[in-house]
Write an enzyme that holds these catalytic residues in place. Structure first.
Site, PDB file in Angstrom:
ATOM      1  N   PRO A 113      58.541  97.258 -17.277  1.00  0.00           N
ATOM      2  CA  PRO A 113      57.151  97.628 -17.006  1.00  0.00           C
ATOM      3  C   PRO A 113      56.260  96.397 -16.901  1.00  0.00           C
ATOM      4  O   PRO A 113      56.254  95.554 -17.800  1.00  0.00           O
ATOM      5  CB  PRO A 113      56.773  98.465 -18.233  1.00  0.00           C
ATOM      6  CG  PRO A 113      57.698  98.016 -19.318  1.00  0.00           C
ATOM      7  CD  PRO A 113      58.982  97.656 -18.634  1.00  0.00           C
ATOM      8  N   GLN A 163      56.710 103.653 -19.665  1.00  0.00           N
ATOM      9  CA  GLN A 163      56.365 102.788 -20.804  1.00  0.00           C
ATOM     10  C   GLN A 163      55.050 103.270 -21.392  1.00  0.00           C
ATOM     11  O   GLN A 163      54.063 103.446 -20.666  1.00  0.00           O
ATOM     12  CB  GLN A 163      56.242 101.326 -20.353  1.00  0.00           C
ATOM     13  CG  GLN A 163      55.805 100.372 -21.467  1.00  0.00           C
ATOM     14  CD  GLN A 163      54.297 100.211 -21.527  1.00  0.00           C
ATOM     15  OE1 GLN A 163      53.619 100.255 -20.505  1.00  0.00           O
ATOM     16  NE2 GLN A 163      53.750 100.046 -22.724  1.00  0.00           N
ATOM     17  N   TYR A 165      51.877 102.734 -23.980  1.00  0.00           N
ATOM     18  CA  TYR A 165      51.050 102.095 -24.995  1.00  0.00           C
ATOM     19  C   TYR A 165      50.511 103.236 -25.842  1.00  0.00           C
ATOM     20  O   TYR A 165      50.011 104.234 -25.307  1.00  0.00           O
ATOM     21  CB  TYR A 165      49.928 101.275 -24.357  1.00  0.00           C
ATOM     22  CG  TYR A 165      50.390  99.905 -23.892  1.00  0.00           C
ATOM     23  CD1 TYR A 165      51.001  99.024 -24.775  1.00  0.00           C
ATOM     24  CD2 TYR A 165      50.225  99.496 -22.570  1.00  0.00           C
ATOM     25  CE1 TYR A 165      51.432  97.771 -24.365  1.00  0.00           C
ATOM     26  CE2 TYR A 165      50.651  98.243 -22.145  1.00  0.00           C
ATOM     27  CZ  TYR A 165      51.260  97.388 -23.055  1.00  0.00           C
ATOM     28  OH  TYR A 165      51.693  96.158 -22.647  1.00  0.00           O
ATOM     29  N   LYS A 275      60.322  99.694 -27.518  1.00  0.00           N
ATOM     30  CA  LYS A 275      60.315  98.400 -26.823  1.00  0.00           C
ATOM     31  C   LYS A 275      59.530  97.372 -27.640  1.00  0.00           C
ATOM     32  O   LYS A 275      58.354  97.605 -27.961  1.00  0.00           O
ATOM     33  CB  LYS A 275      59.675  98.548 -25.435  1.00  0.00           C
ATOM     34  CG  LYS A 275      59.567  97.240 -24.653  1.00  0.00           C
ATOM     35  CD  LYS A 275      59.099  97.498 -23.226  1.00  0.00           C
ATOM     36  CE  LYS A 275      59.095  96.243 -22.381  1.00  0.00           C
ATOM     37  NZ  LYS A 275      57.946  95.374 -22.581  1.00  0.00           N
ATOM     38  N   ARG A 302      54.759  87.050 -24.647  1.00  0.00           N
ATOM     39  CA  ARG A 302      53.328  87.382 -24.543  1.00  0.00           C
ATOM     40  C   ARG A 302      52.833  88.158 -25.762  1.00  0.00           C
ATOM     41  O   ARG A 302      51.755  88.723 -25.717  1.00  0.00           O
ATOM     42  CB  ARG A 302      53.089  88.251 -23.295  1.00  0.00           C
ATOM     43  CG  ARG A 302      53.486  87.590 -22.009  1.00  0.00           C
ATOM     44  CD  ARG A 302      53.782  88.641 -20.932  1.00  0.00           C
ATOM     45  NE  ARG A 302      52.605  89.209 -20.305  1.00  0.00           N
ATOM     46  CZ  ARG A 302      51.956  88.665 -19.295  1.00  0.00           C
ATOM     47  NH1 ARG A 302      52.353  87.512 -18.798  1.00  0.00           N
ATOM     48  NH2 ARG A 302      50.910  89.261 -18.756  1.00  0.00           N
ATOM     49  N   ASP A 330      65.121  92.107 -22.717  1.00  0.00           N
ATOM     50  CA  ASP A 330      64.427  91.385 -21.647  1.00  0.00           C
ATOM     51  C   ASP A 330      63.809  90.112 -22.191  1.00  0.00           C
ATOM     52  O   ASP A 330      63.735  89.910 -23.411  1.00  0.00           O
ATOM     53  CB  ASP A 330      63.379  92.271 -20.953  1.00  0.00           C
ATOM     54  CG  ASP A 330      62.162  92.583 -21.834  1.00  0.00           C
ATOM     55  OD1 ASP A 330      61.741  91.736 -22.643  1.00  0.00           O
ATOM     56  OD2 ASP A 330      61.606  93.688 -21.700  1.00  0.00           O
ATOM     57  N   GLY A 331      63.404  89.225 -21.268  1.00  0.00           N
ATOM     58  CA  GLY A 331      62.757  87.968 -21.651  1.00  0.00           C
ATOM     59  C   GLY A 331      63.497  86.772 -21.089  1.00  0.00           C
ATOM     60  O   GLY A 331      64.525  86.369 -21.624  1.00  0.00           O
ATOM     61  N   GLY A 332      62.993  86.238 -19.981  1.00  0.00           N
ATOM     62  CA  GLY A 332      63.534  84.990 -19.446  1.00  0.00           C
ATOM     63  C   GLY A 332      64.792  85.117 -18.606  1.00  0.00           C
ATOM     64  O   GLY A 332      65.390  84.101 -18.252  1.00  0.00           O
ATOM     65  N   ARG A 334      66.843  85.051 -15.569  1.00  0.00           N
ATOM     66  CA  ARG A 334      66.620  84.511 -14.226  1.00  0.00           C
ATOM     67  C   ARG A 334      67.920  84.284 -13.459  1.00  0.00           C
ATOM     68  O   ARG A 334      67.894  83.918 -12.278  1.00  0.00           O
ATOM     69  CB  ARG A 334      65.893  83.148 -14.301  1.00  0.00           C
ATOM     70  CG  ARG A 334      64.612  83.154 -15.115  1.00  0.00           C
ATOM     71  CD  ARG A 334      63.499  83.929 -14.409  1.00  0.00           C
ATOM     72  NE  ARG A 334      62.263  83.901 -15.163  1.00  0.00           N
ATOM     73  CZ  ARG A 334      61.847  84.894 -15.967  1.00  0.00           C
ATOM     74  NH1 ARG A 334      62.560  85.994 -16.115  1.00  0.00           N
ATOM     75  NH2 ARG A 334      60.693  84.806 -16.610  1.00  0.00           N
ATOM     76  N   GLY A 353      61.084  90.985 -15.694  1.00  0.00           N
ATOM     77  CA  GLY A 353      59.658  91.209 -15.436  1.00  0.00           C
ATOM     78  C   GLY A 353      59.176  90.313 -14.313  1.00  0.00           C
ATOM     79  O   GLY A 353      59.176  90.688 -13.130  1.00  0.00           O
TER      80      GLY A 353
END
Ligand SMILES: Cc1cc2nc3c(=O)[nH]c(=O)nc-3n(C[C@H](O)[C@H](O)[C@H](O)COP(=O)(O)O)c2cc1C
Length: 406
Positions: A113, A163, A165, A275, A302, A330-332, A334, A353
């Site tokens: 998301p 997702q 909030y 998440k 973040r 997730d995160g980085g 590539r 993302g």
């Protein structure tokens, strides 16, 4: 082929020709892309997107928090792990498919998301949905989507996750959840890593140098100018909040505790995924409180400035979960080898993302498709090299944990 390369090298090195033929030189030196198919890795899309996305929006996309140690750790963490090749295995057929909650997907790579995708390309979340459909990937749609969940689910033409909030008003939360369920979402991924604000320094700096007039886009339903410089707009500007009184509404709440999961499960039949967990303790609590899945995430660097890459969290979370519920991380991510490492450490799927937003920014749906093709091809090559013919065969035996970042 090598003649052409030699020629391009010659052109790039020649100051005379550089002046005479800037487009060729620029294309060669800066990796400019004429079309999505020209991209060789996801970083080519980063370079292409940076040229066209306005500064404030670029800052929103790329920012971490504080000094961005966590953002950096998300990339650096991968260097701790190395691949162990295996030879003389029949790798003529590679199966990258995975199953999540009964849905078969062509690849373990998931679109995370990301809010406000129309800030990057006019097709926004629908462009991403079409790419996810074309390539058979899972898409998770943000609460902060710039297009309503019904339109995106239709464009995807298959199950998506929503997702959530939490907000600080459970009546509003229930409305959001019921709307997502009615639109056909099969899971709700509740994001828990931002209970009370964050310090996005890069984003604030980039907003200060962007002197465009923001009012035409950042307006709320009543025509009042939402204040993008105070956090990217208000809830009132977002389609998921249409018809909801957002006066004084918080997007998240600092007072929530684990009871929230039970409450959420009480108002939806969708699977409930949490998440934003990073430790074995929280993973165990998630299972105990009835979560159906976990996304190991620090929100792309973040949220909390932990200094820890999410890849470094996977093994302990997997040990606590013991296969009882699926784990997405997730995160980085590539590279296909990054994805491979996470699967070897015990993840069932991997989220991306920024990379697909780079693709979306540069070429809309085609860009997202190419990002997925690149990552899938790199993952396939890693699987071939390590003699792992299916995602199930990717186990801890396929990597080495050196114990420290390289
Ligand atoms: C611009 C941007 C917006 C995001 N918006 C959301 C969001 O609305 N909800 C959410 O749960 N995560 C959000 N995230 C976090 C992503 O879902 C994901 O955790 C993160 O981007 C993964 O790291 P990566 O960008 O390095 O691949 C956002 C990330 C970015 C970069």
């Amino acid at each position: 082929m090598s003649d052409r390369r030699a020629f391009l090298k010659f052109v790039a090195a020649s100051p005379l020709l550089a002046a005479a033929a800037p487009p060729i030189v620029e294309a060669f030196q800066q990796g400019s892309l004429q079309q999505a198919a020209d991209a060789l890795d996801v970083f080519d899309f980063q370079a292409a997107a940076e040229k066209i996305v306005p500064p404030a929006h670029w800052g929103y996309l790329m920012t971490g928090v504080d000094g961005e140690d966590t953002l950096k750790a998300n990339r650096d963490g991968f260097s701790r792990y190395q691949l162990r090749p295996k030879r003389f295995v029949d790798v003529s057929r590679i199966d990258m498919s995975v199953e999540l909650f009964g849905t078969r997907l062509n690849s373990p790579v998931v679109l995370c998301p990301v809010g406000s995708q129309r800030a990057f390309h006019r097709d926004g979340e629908v462009g991403a949905a079409r790419a996810a459909q074309a390539k058979g990937h899972l898409q998770i749609l943000s609460t902060q989507t710039s297009i309503g969940v019904e339109e995106v689910a239709k464009a995807r033409g298959g199950p998506i996750w929503y997702q959530l909030y939490t907000t600080d008003n459970f009546d509003v939360t229930t409305k959001l959840v019921k709307r997502a369920e009615a639109a056909g979402c099969t899971a709700v991924a509740v994001t828990v890593d931002l209970p009370s604000g964050r310090n996005t320094v890069t984003m604030t700096r980039s907003q200060r140098i962007d002197n465009r007039e923001c009012g035409s886009c950042h307006q709320d339903a009543t025509g009042n100018l939402a204040n993008p410089r105070a956090g990217g707009g208000t809830n009132a500007t977002k389609p998921m909040f249409a018809g909801i009184n957002t006066q004084g509404l918080g997007l998240t709440s600092p007072s929530l505790t684990w009871d929230f999961i039970k409450r959420l499960k009480g108002v939806t039949k969708m699977k409930v995924v949490i998440k934003g967990l990073e430790t074995r303790e929280d993973a165990a609590l998630a299972v105990e409180h009835g979560a159906d899945g976990i996304v190991v995430s620090n929100h792309g660097g973040r949220a909390t400035e932990t200094g820890r890459g999410t890849i470094e969290c996977v093994a302990e979370v997997a040990q606590a979960v013991r296969g009882r519920i699926p784990i997405v991380v997730d995160g980085g991510f590539r590279r296909g080898t990054d994805v491979f490492k996470a699967l070897a450490l015990g993840a069932n799927a991997v989220g991306i993302g920024r990379p697909y937003i780079w693709g979306l920014s540069a070429f809309g749906q085609q860009g997202v498709e190419r990002v997925l093709d690149i990552l899938n091809n790199e993952l396939r090559l890693a699987m071939v090299g390590c003699g792992t013919r299916s995602v199930k065969e990717i186990t801890a035996a396929a990597i080495v944990d050196t114990g420290r970042r390289g």
